[in-house]
Design an enzyme around this catalytic site. Sequence first.
Site, PDB file in Angstrom:
ATOM      1  CG  HIS A  63     -14.362  30.161 -24.329  1.00 36.88           C
ATOM      2  ND1 HIS A  63     -14.940  30.087 -23.071  1.00 36.88           N
ATOM      3  CD2 HIS A  63     -15.046  31.118 -25.009  1.00 36.88           C
ATOM      4  CE1 HIS A  63     -15.926  30.965 -23.002  1.00 36.88           C
ATOM      5  NE2 HIS A  63     -16.010  31.606 -24.149  1.00 36.88           N
TER       6      HIS A  63
ATOM      7  CB  SER B  43     -19.012  32.527 -23.991  1.00 29.93           C
ATOM      8  OG  SER B  43     -18.056  33.499 -23.655  1.00 29.93           O
TER       9      SER B  43
ATOM     10  CG  ASP C 197     -12.671  28.238 -21.364  1.00 29.21           C
ATOM     11  OD1 ASP C 197     -11.979  29.150 -21.857  1.00 29.21           O
ATOM     12  OD2 ASP C 197     -13.891  28.349 -21.156  1.00 29.21           O
TER      13      ASP C 197
END
Length: 245
Positions: A212, A89, A179
């Site tokens: 994610h 991320s 995601d």
Amino acid sequence: GATNLKTLVVSLHGGPHSISTTAFRGDHFFLSQLGYSVLMVNYTGSLGLGKDSVHTISGNIGDIDVKDVHHAVEEVARDYQHVVLMGGSHGGFLITHLIGQYPDFYKAASIRNPIVNLATFVGVSDMPDWAYLDLRSPLQLLQTPVPSTADMDVMMEKSPIRYLDQVKCPVLILVGGSDLQVPPTSQGVYYYRFLKSRGVKCDIKVYPDDGHPLSGVSCRADSIMQTHRWFQRHLFWEVQVEEKK
């Protein structure tokens, strides 16, 4: 197998408003058992460092946070033969900046669901307000769904994709097919395609049913194993080949 090289793994948390703590982490334990050392960096914007740190990163992502990490690594790296990177991320955002801005320093990278282009991210993510807030751009999504040209210019300026042509180290990309925060086709797959076209050693692993965090049990186990194998392949194995020549 274990590696006998002195290798430092720099592990970067996402967020950026998150934190790395001393709590047990299975992936770090696994790597340490294989002979790696692990460095976690709480860069500007991390929690636990006060309100000023959290707010300071606004308008400075891709700059102050990247410099924080590299400075911390330089303080430690003198004791190691190789420095590699892992994270996801915003951690992936930082890693793609680092391997582009310091292409001769980092020897391999494993990135999870990275944000590489804010200009494409803002139009497809389920959290587009993040891009506006951390760029200190007016949050007008309800009134103005389409970002202005000026907004897009700033997003491109802050994005690691601008350093793509400088990347040299082998890059492993791990993405969740489900995601919604960082949709892989606009970020991780997109980055892989551009690296591949430039002859950079890279690979991508897609976990279709994971989102994610890549938090599924089998996914987490496989992703850290893939990361170790990637580091081993491009550090330990290649050194052995060179020694045999």
